[in-house]
Design a protein around this motif. Structure first.
Motif, mmCIF file in Angstrom:
data_model
loop_
_atom_site.group_PDB
_atom_site.id
_atom_site.type_symbol
_atom_site.label_atom_id
_atom_site.label_comp_id
_atom_site.label_asym_id
_atom_site.label_seq_id
_atom_site.Cartn_x
_atom_site.Cartn_y
_atom_site.Cartn_z
ATOM 1 N N ALA A 138 1.479 8.783 -6.520
ATOM 2 C CA ALA A 138 1.749 10.199 -6.252
ATOM 3 C C ALA A 138 2.827 10.724 -7.203
ATOM 4 O O ALA A 138 2.754 11.877 -7.668
ATOM 5 C CB ALA A 138 2.175 10.379 -4.799
ATOM 6 N N LYS A 161 2.631 1.579 -3.417
ATOM 7 C CA LYS A 161 1.641 1.915 -4.437
ATOM 8 C C LYS A 161 1.241 3.379 -4.341
ATOM 9 O O LYS A 161 1.149 4.085 -5.354
ATOM 10 C CB LYS A 161 0.411 1.017 -4.274
ATOM 11 C CG LYS A 161 -0.679 1.268 -5.300
ATOM 12 C CD LYS A 161 -1.818 0.285 -5.103
ATOM 13 C CE LYS A 161 -2.910 0.487 -6.132
ATOM 14 N NZ LYS A 161 -4.000 -0.517 -5.988
ATOM 15 N N THR A 162 0.997 3.854 -3.128
ATOM 16 C CA THR A 162 0.628 5.252 -2.935
ATOM 17 C C THR A 162 1.737 6.182 -3.410
ATOM 18 O O THR A 162 1.475 7.200 -4.059
ATOM 19 C CB THR A 162 0.321 5.515 -1.457
ATOM 20 O OG1 THR A 162 -0.775 4.689 -1.045
ATOM 21 C CG2 THR A 162 -0.046 6.978 -1.213
ATOM 22 N N ALA A 167 0.815 -1.213 0.000
ATOM 23 C CA ALA A 167 0.000 0.000 0.000
ATOM 24 C C ALA A 167 0.850 1.265 0.000
ATOM 25 O O ALA A 167 0.554 2.226 -0.723
ATOM 26 C CB ALA A 167 -0.937 -0.005 1.206
ATOM 27 N N GLU A 168 1.912 1.270 0.799
ATOM 28 C CA GLU A 168 2.750 2.469 0.877
ATOM 29 C C GLU A 168 3.479 2.712 -0.437
ATOM 30 O O GLU A 168 3.538 3.848 -0.930
ATOM 31 C CB GLU A 168 3.746 2.330 2.026
ATOM 32 C CG GLU A 168 3.097 2.336 3.405
ATOM 33 C CD GLU A 168 4.124 2.260 4.515
ATOM 34 O OE1 GLU A 168 5.336 2.324 4.215
ATOM 35 O OE2 GLU A 168 3.719 2.135 5.685
#
Length: 447
Positions: free
Chosen positions: A158, A153-154, A150-151
């Motif tokens: 971004a 991917k974020t 998740a981190e």
């Protein structure tokens, strides 16, 4: 374990002040009336619900691109820490995109804007640059969507958004310069310089995004926990549906929905070919187990965060586990029977058998019966639940005064399974009929 929700009422502590007495009828035949007394004690009201054991967190690590599983650094059952490299994917396609981006960056650095051909050539060059930028951003976004961390991917998404915003600003500047040329306010050289800046920026961003996609081929553990090879089993236990992606979610994310072959380990071995979204391994954080209980709408308003509870598991017959309420969901779920229930989330503590032996540590997904203590009355006037009868829509108790039965309306408080609290109507020590109360008539003689 599947049992209907019900509210169980359980006595924690009760002290009987007078022993029960068996009354005799006028013909010396034993009657079915039993006389006892109201007592002082503690009553707990329990809400019972079915539930299951949950892990604190879990995440499935998938391949972000087509290629080969070049390295698989952990095996099933191994402990990993968040951030550790768990696998490496070799993707020729991703490497090829990076090489192409590097060549495009070199070309843009050496100048790729036509100095002849007028505004038409300039417009065509800008259109080609915009198309390349759109393709680079689309490819980068698709690659980022395949990342399960998740981190990471974020961060990748971004990066794509920031790059796109920067390029759009540069493209707008080139367009504004062209319009100035068309109005005769500026020379074509200024527009060429603006477009060259946009082209170099686009090429650099395309390279950076392709490089980030290659870096993402080194898969890291998104959480700390225990390794389970492959993804979650299709048709697995419902208790993990909030923690692990179900097959429908995996398919929506692009994971291949292939049924496992009978007799063959579905885990992907090192050296195997993988596609974008292929599950490599799942990491389950069992450092702090919990419970998810489905509480009926008729009982959920009694449940409070911080409340005490106990749980019994089918997998550990005879053991009782301590638990405490962490939170109560605001939105309902619909049960299989069509009723409305709310999910109560609890922290699961250690368990023990009746003889004091420690109970085994449960596994996520194990079914449980959860008993939540919702109300408790200490130093309360208590009577057996069998002593309370309903008359004309009111709760009443038969008292014994001068050897005669007398019906007294009472107000009940906390209601346990065997004993209930009497808030008003009678006091501790008062003689009452505790057995056969539904057979008594007003004024009946009770020896």
């Amino acid at each position: 374990m599947s049992r209907p929700h019900r509210r169980a009422r359980t006595l924690l502590v009760a002290f009987v002040l007078l022993p029960p007495l068996t009354a005799a009828s006028c013909g010396d035949e034993p009657s079915r009336l039993t006389v006892g007394a109201a007592a002082m004690g503690t009553v707990a009201e329990i809400v019972e619900a079915s539930g299951s054991v949950t892990a604190r967190a879990a995440a499935t690590v998938t391949s972000p691109a087509e290629g080969t599983l070049a390295e698989l650094r952990f095996d099933a059952g191994d402990q990993v820490r968040k951030g550790q490299v768990v696998a490496v994917v070799d993707s020729p396609a991703a490497e090829r995109r990076l090489e192409q981006a590097a060549r495009a960056l070199d070309a843009a650095s050496s100048g790729g804007v036509p100095s002849t051909g007028g505004t038409a050539a300039f417009t065509a060059a800008q259109h080609r640059t915009d198309q390349r930028a759109d393709k680079a951003f689309t490819d980068a976004r698709k690659a980022a969507d395949k990342v399960t961390d998740a981190e990471l991917k974020t961060a990748l998404l971004a990066q794509v958004r920031a790059a796109q915003q920067q390029y759009e600003a540069a493209s707008d500047a080139a367009g504004a310069a062209l319009r100035s040329v068309q109005r005769g306010v500026a020379g074509l050289g200024q527009a060429v310089n603006a477009l060259g800046t946009a082209q170099r920026l686009q090429a650099q961003q395309a390279y950076d995004l392709a490089e980030a996609a290659v870096d993402a081929l080194t898969l890291r553990a998104p959480v700390s926990g225990v390794v389970q090879l492959g993804g979650t089993a299709a048709g697995g236990t419902s208790s993990l549906t909030d923690l692990l992606a179900d097959p429908a979610s995996a398919a929506a994310a692009g994971a291949p929905a292939q049924a496992p072959v009978a007799g063959v380990d579905p885990a992907v071995p090192q050296g195997a070919t993988v596609g974008a979204g292929t599950p490599i391994l799942t990491i389950v954080d069992t450092g702090k187990l919990g419970l998810a209980a489905e509480v009926d709408e008729t009982d959920v308003l009694l449940v409070r965060a911080g409340g005490k509870a106990t749980a019994e598991l089918d997998a550990a017959t005879g053991a009782t586990y301590e638990a405490s309420v962490r939170a109560v969901d605001l939105l309902p779920t619909t049960s299989a029977r069509g009723g409305v229930s709310y999910r109560v989330r609890l922290t699961l503590g250690k368990g023990r058998y009746a003889d004091g032996r420690p109970a085994p540590t449960p596994r996520p997904g194990m079914s449980a019966i959860v008993r939540l203590q919702v109300r408790q009355a200490d130093d309360a006037v208590t009577v057996p639940a069998s002593a309370v009868v309903s008359a004309d829509g009111r709760d009443t108790v038969w008292t014994v005064r001068g050897g005669k039965a007398e019906r007294v309306p009472v107000t009940l408080g906390v209601q346990g399974e065997d004993v209930v609290q009497v808030v008003s109507g009678i006091g501790a020590g008062q003689q009452i009929i505790v057995g056969g109360a539904d057979q008594v008539s007003p004024g009946q003689t009770v020896p």
